[in-house]
Design a protein around this motif. Structure first.
Motif, mmCIF file in Angstrom:
data_model
loop_
_atom_site.group_PDB
_atom_site.id
_atom_site.type_symbol
_atom_site.label_atom_id
_atom_site.label_comp_id
_atom_site.label_asym_id
_atom_site.label_seq_id
_atom_site.Cartn_x
_atom_site.Cartn_y
_atom_site.Cartn_z
ATOM 1 N N ALA A 373 32.032 25.929 68.784
ATOM 2 C CA ALA A 373 31.304 27.372 68.513
ATOM 3 C C ALA A 373 32.177 28.063 67.335
ATOM 4 C CB ALA A 373 31.421 28.049 69.762
ATOM 5 N N ARG A 374 33.555 27.597 67.307
ATOM 6 C CA ARG A 374 34.117 28.088 66.167
ATOM 7 C C ARG A 374 34.939 26.980 65.620
ATOM 8 N NH1 ARG A 374 37.834 33.130 67.654
ATOM 9 N NH2 ARG A 374 36.033 34.134 67.046
ATOM 10 N N LYS A 410 28.340 25.261 58.192
ATOM 11 C CA LYS A 410 27.371 26.391 58.377
ATOM 12 C C LYS A 410 25.873 25.739 58.054
ATOM 13 C CE LYS A 410 29.411 30.506 59.153
ATOM 14 N NZ LYS A 410 28.756 31.329 60.159
ATOM 15 N N HIS A 413 25.043 23.936 61.350
ATOM 16 C CA HIS A 413 24.922 24.731 62.181
ATOM 17 C C HIS A 413 25.142 26.072 61.939
ATOM 18 C CE1 HIS A 413 24.412 21.434 65.235
ATOM 19 N NE2 HIS A 413 25.580 21.020 64.600
ATOM 20 N N GLU A 415 24.999 28.874 63.313
ATOM 21 C CA GLU A 415 25.523 29.630 64.534
ATOM 22 C C GLU A 415 27.256 29.447 64.664
ATOM 23 O OE1 GLU A 415 23.888 27.185 64.893
ATOM 24 O OE2 GLU A 415 24.852 25.948 66.699
ATOM 25 N N ASP A 417 30.739 29.920 63.957
ATOM 26 C CA ASP A 417 31.841 30.937 63.480
ATOM 27 C C ASP A 417 32.830 30.001 62.428
ATOM 28 O OD1 ASP A 417 33.188 33.178 62.717
ATOM 29 O OD2 ASP A 417 34.181 33.061 64.648
#
Lengths: 640, 148
Positions: A373-374, A410, A413, A415, A417
């Motif tokens: 996610a990050r 990016k 994906h 989304e 971060d």
């Protein structure tokens, strides 16, 4: 002897610290000095004219130039002298710039020293002899060491000019680091798409002889006439029989490092497309049982009995293109590289996002295969770090490839971060700044100015503790994947290759160029050229430009049939020689032969180190251009 | 009292290191005067003794780092010869601190300047060399005239 002395001001470089008028005047005290003059820039056309005219007018038999280092302009002034009919080896330079005016502050002291250096040069020139360079044949074949993009480009350029080239690569395929990259900045070209056609060109070029899985073992000789021994490592696969079908790979039961089979082709587009057996992980070589690849191979190309083969070949010029590695991160415990699977290096990230990499281009965490996610990129890991564990220099490409990685993540994906920890963002290069701005403005990558203090594993995630210098506060947050921009250093083999080539290396282990501005692709050793990362961090366009430049220099050398040799070689006085052979023992080039109670120097082999002259117990051996009497005369002049 | 220091520098490493000290404008004492030789192995013990005999107060021989010699093995011979020369100086009753062997690469401009400053200071502490002077080593005029 009729000596002319010329003192250069070098604008104010010399004149500001050395009283040029005074030494010009004082040097006339020597009865052999028949003319002395000062001039603002002796190396300029007017200065050279002054010298050549004086040689003619005063019928000079020796010239002393008081100017910059002979390493700078000795050739310039010797050419000028030769033009005026003076033997170029009857010209000496007193280095009153680098070794006097620039290193001393007190004008009186510097002037006295300059005078003394000039007197030593005069003393030396008085004992000089006219010397005549010999000629040596040029072997019209080039060797390129390293099969990355630098070596590939250089080999292709030389071959295109019509000269045969041997390209030696230590791994089973050419392509180097560029073949491992997914995309290239700032255009986001697919790396493989632009590289593989060149690799195929190399393999199919009639003038290029490719030695993969091979290493240079010994280099002898000199510019125009090197003799090199290349060790072709046992591949255990007969290259003439292998069709590259891959049946052997499917049959191999081993899963070794990086999920690699014991018999492997490094990657799909490898050139040559012939596997090699890693004997350390192969079951047959370890336990004497298996041979499944042999059974699977229809053309019967597997050969377990193959042994290393050595070939010896002559070359006129050699290009070193040994490339780079990322530094080992053992000393950087705070980033948790060895402790956490999800802390990876940039090159590993490159493999993860690469369609031909181990995940097939899926951006997933190595630990659990989930999409992060990050992602946190950490810059300058070991770069710009003057402590013992780091490198004092900037690795140059990290800022840009990190922007590329951030954009790639990016793109895959949106989304995710993405954050980047940096000291400074450096973007000098065509379209570089625009590319970086795009990462920030279009893709929303967060750049945080500050160094990371610690990365800690925490419940399957990673906690980053850092300084945020622009917010003037602590940064403490959880992330899923950490990518370290590890500093770049010369490849492991660079030092060994440099030693074999007698090519100097700098404090950081990079091969040094002969002059940082004016001779950027030549080594200080004649006939040795450099390109790519072995010479210092640089990006692909720079590497390609440097490779073509090095190729151009090689072509310039190979078109010549003969080279003039350095006449400052050793010489035996047969009357004093007892034929003891101590000189021959110390000679690194085998240039001295002992023949019936005397010795003879082969001037074509002698490189003029002078070791034999000192080893000689009877003073029979002497070095032309640096004779015993000349050096003693210099000593006397400096001590008197 | 001003001491006189002679530095023998090999062309490929130390002389280039001295040039780098120059281009980097690193100041060191003007007592140091450099003689360029192709390799540190060209430095005959006789040159060093001659320098001392003619008024040098300190002599420093500089070459490429071991393993980096431009001529592959020259500096090994230098190291060996210098060891025996240190012994000879001791035998002659001279301070061995007046002689030094140093490996300085072409990239070590700062090391060159620092070494020269430090060695000059060391020689200054010893003062003028008065124990060994005169014409102990002869380069006869005849030899000189032949230019050998």
């Amino acid at each position: 002897m009729r000596i002319g002395v010329f003192v250069c001001h070098c604008g104010n470089n010399i004149k500001a610290t050395v009283d040029a008028a005074y030494i010009t005047e004082r040097l006339r005290d020597d009865s052999s000095v028949v003319c002395s003059a000062e001039f603002p820039y002796l190396c300029a056309e007017g200065g050279q004219k002054l010298i050549t005219e004086a040689i003619a007018e005063h019928n000079l038999t020796g010239v002393v130039i008081c100017a910059c280092s002979p390493r700078m302009h000795e050739t310039t002034f010797r050419k000028a002298a030769a033009k005026a009919g003076l033997n170029p080896y009857r010209l000496e330079i007193a280095n009153i710039r680098e070794q006097c005016a620039w290193v001393h502050k007190n004008k009186e002291e510097a002037t006295e020293k300059a005078l003394s250096l000039a007197k030593a040069a005069i003393a030396k020139i008085k004992l000089s002899q006219p010397l005549f360079p010999g000629e040596s044949r040029v072997t019209k074949r080039a060797l390129v060491i390293g099969g990355g993009i630098a070596g590939i480009q250089a080999a292709l350029d030389i071959a295109e000019a019509g000269f045969p080239v041997d390209l030696v690569e230590k791994s089973p395929s050419i392509g180097g680091k560029m073949a491992q990259l997914d995309k290239t900045f700032p255009t986001l070209d697919c790396s493989a798409c632009i590289l593989t056609p060149k690799m195929v060109d190399v393999a199919s070029h009639e003038k290029i002889n490719l030695h993969t899985y091979s290493e240079v073992e010994k280099v002898e000789g000199f510019v125009g006439s090197f003799t090199v021994t290349i060790r072709k490592k046992a591949r255990s696969v007969d290259m003439t029989k292998c069709t590259g079908c891959g049946d052997c790979l499917a049959a191999c039961p081993v899963k070794g490092k990086e999920n690699r089979k014991a018999i492997y082709i490094p990657y799909a587009q490898a050139v040559p497309n012939v596997p090699a057996i890693d004997r350390e992980s192969c079951l047959y070589f370890k336990n004497g049982k298996c041979k499944r690849c042999e059974k699977a191979c229809q053309p019967k190309a597997i050969d377990f009995t193959q042994e290393d083969e050595r070939i010896t070949e002559g070359y006129g010029a050699i290009i070193a293109a040994t490339g780079f590695e990322a530094i080992r991160l053992d000393a950087f415990g705070e980033y948790g590289y060895h402790a956490n699977k999800d802390v990876i290096t940039s090159l590993e990230f490159e493999r993860i996002i690469n369609a031909s990499g181990p995940t097939g281009g899926k951006l997933v965490r190595p630990s659990d295969g989930s999409v992060p996610a990050r992602i946190s990129f950490i810059q300058c890991v070991g770069s710009r770090d003057a402590t013992a564990r780091g490198k004092p220099y900037c690795s140059k490409v990290c800022c840009m490839y990190t922007a590329k990685h951030a954009i790639s993540a990016k793109e895959k994906h949106p989304e995710i971060d993405v954050e980047v920890f940096y000291i400074d963002v450096r973007t000098p290069g065509k379209n570089f700044e625009e590319f970086y701005r795009r990462a920030v403005e279009v893709y929303g990558v967060r750049y945080i100015k500050g160094q990371v203090g610690k990365v800690i594993g925490e419940n399957g995630s990673l906690r980053i503790q850092a300084m945020d210098m622009l917010e003037n506060g602590r940064y403490d947050a959880v992330t899923d994947l950490v990518v370290l921009a590890a500093a770049i250093e010369p490849s492991d083999s660079a030092k060994k290759v440099a030693q074999m080539l007698s090519s100097p290396i700098d404090a950081n282990g990079f091969l040094s160029e002969a002059h940082p501005k004016l001779r950027p692709v030549e080594s200080a050793t004649a006939g040795i050229f450099l390109c790519g990362m072995c010479n210092g961090p640089k990006d692909i366009p720079e590497t390609v430009a440097q490779a073509s430049a090095a190729a151009c220099k090689v072509i310039g050398l190979l078109v010549k049939d003969q080279l003039t040799t350095n006449p400052c070689t050793a010489k035996t006085d047969e009357n004093n020689c007892s034929g003891c052979g101590l000189c021959a023992e110390v000679c690194p080039y085998g240039a001295v032969g002992v023949i019936s109670h005397s010795t003879a120097v082969n001037a074509a082999l002698c490189q003029g180190c002078g070791g034999c002259t000192v080893a000689c117990p009877s003073g029979a051996m002497n070095l032309q251009g640096f004779s015993r009497a000349q050096i003693i005369a210099e000593v006397d002049a400096l001590c008197g | 009292m001003r001491v006189n220091v002679v530095a023998f520098c090999c062309n490929w490493c130390s002389y280039a290191g001295a040039d780098l000290a120059g281009t980097s404008r690193l100041v060191y004492p003007s007592n140091v005067k450099i003689i360029r030789v192709p390799c540190s192995c060209r430095v005959d013990e006789a040159f060093i003794l001659r320098a001392f005999a003619r008024g040098a107060d300190g002599v420093i021989v500089c070459g490429c780092h071991i393993g980096d010699c431009h001529y592959a093995t020259g500096n090994y011979h230098t190291r060996q010869r210098m060891e025996s020369l240190f012994g000879l100086l001791a035998f002659m009753g001279m301070e061995r601190e007046r002689l030094r062997l140093e490996w300085i690469s072409a990239s070590e401009g700062a090391k060159f300047a620092d070494t020269m400053a430090e060695f000059t200071a060391q020689v200054e502490k010893l003062g003028k060399n008065e124990r060994y002077t005169g014409d102990c080593i002869k380069a006869t005029d005849a030899e000189a005239a032949e230019g050998i």
